[in-house]
Design a protein around this motif. Structure first.
Motif, PDB file in Angstrom:
ATOM      1  N   CYS A   1      -2.459 -95.679  -8.776  1.00 30.52           N
ATOM      2  CA  CYS A   1      -1.720 -95.606  -7.503  1.00 30.52           C
ATOM      3  C   CYS A   1      -2.531 -94.901  -6.424  1.00 30.52           C
ATOM      4  CB  CYS A   1      -0.394 -94.880  -7.706  1.00 30.52           C
ATOM      5  SG  CYS A   1       0.781 -95.792  -8.715  1.00 30.52           S
TER       6      CYS A   1
ATOM      7  N   ALA B   1       4.025 -88.147  -3.991  1.00 30.50           N
ATOM      8  CA  ALA B   1       5.415 -87.697  -3.898  1.00 30.50           C
ATOM      9  C   ALA B   1       6.125 -88.340  -2.709  1.00 30.50           C
ATOM     10  CB  ALA B   1       5.471 -86.177  -3.800  1.00 30.50           C
ATOM     11  N   ARG B   2       5.368 -88.643  -1.648  1.00 32.25           N
ATOM     12  CA  ARG B   2       5.950 -89.321  -0.485  1.00 32.25           C
ATOM     13  C   ARG B   2       6.459 -90.716  -0.822  1.00 32.25           C
ATOM     14  NH1 ARG B   2       1.403 -88.948   4.008  1.00 32.25           N
ATOM     15  NH2 ARG B   2       0.186 -87.778   2.507  1.00 32.25           N
ATOM     16  N   TYR B   3       5.915 -91.289  -1.884  1.00 30.16           N
ATOM     17  CA  TYR B   3       6.277 -92.650  -2.285  1.00 30.16           C
ATOM     18  C   TYR B   3       7.170 -92.664  -3.521  1.00 30.16           C
ATOM     19  CZ  TYR B   3       2.466 -93.382   0.934  1.00 30.16           C
ATOM     20  OH  TYR B   3       1.661 -93.351   2.038  1.00 30.16           O
ATOM     21  N   GLY B   4       7.685 -91.511  -3.904  1.00 31.24           N
ATOM     22  CA  GLY B   4       8.653 -91.441  -4.996  1.00 31.24           C
ATOM     23  C   GLY B   4       8.101 -91.030  -6.345  1.00 31.24           C
ATOM     24  N   LEU B   5       6.800 -90.849  -6.485  1.00 23.97           N
ATOM     25  CA  LEU B   5       6.209 -90.436  -7.759  1.00 23.97           C
ATOM     26  C   LEU B   5       5.954 -88.939  -7.703  1.00 23.97           C
ATOM     27  CD1 LEU B   5       5.130 -91.426 -10.496  1.00 23.97           C
ATOM     28  CD2 LEU B   5       2.900 -91.623  -9.415  1.00 23.97           C
ATOM     29  N   GLU B   6       6.777 -88.164  -8.415  1.00 17.30           N
ATOM     30  CA  GLU B   6       6.689 -86.707  -8.309  1.00 17.30           C
ATOM     31  C   GLU B   6       6.187 -86.017  -9.568  1.00 17.30           C
ATOM     32  OE1 GLU B   6      10.371 -85.245  -6.788  1.00 17.30           O
ATOM     33  OE2 GLU B   6      10.278 -86.534  -5.025  1.00 17.30           O
TER      34      GLU B   6
END
Length: 105
Positions: free
Chosen positions: A44, A28-33
């Motif tokens: 990933c 989630a920190r890298y945009g994948l939620e």
């Protein structure tokens, strides 16, 4: 089975040691939620734990990873084996890993 967990471990006589670990919850920190337990999330999460391991052993600058996506397959051959990484140094070789996939029946 809500998340993917990746660990790099080695075994000693008195127990296992974990060198690096990552979970798909961190993506989630890298945009994948969403979709944190599918094949893409597993890939990933594997990349994330690999970068952490390289940083821990001081090879993160030698193996910087892809900076642009160009679909080029990079490989090097050592002996009779082919590794799909850049050959950076004669003294340093790619890590050897065994995959343990836990599946619920």
């Amino acid at each position: 089975n809500k998340f993917v967990i990746c660990q790099i471990a080695y075994s000693l006589i008195d127990g296992d040691r974990i060198l690096a670990q990552a979970t798909s919850r961190e993506l989630a920190r890298y945009g994948l939620e969403v979709g944190l337990k599918n094949y893409s999330a597993a890939y990933c999460t594997g990349l994330l734990v690999a970068r952490r391991l390289l940083q821990k052993v001081g090879l993160d600058e030698a193996y910087e990873g892809n900076t642009e996506v160009d679909a080029e397959v990079v490989k090097c051959e050592v002996g009779k084996k082919t590794y799909y990484v850049d050959e950076v140094d004669e003294d340093k070789r790619p890590f050897r890993a065994l995959l343990d996939v836990g599946c619920r029946a």
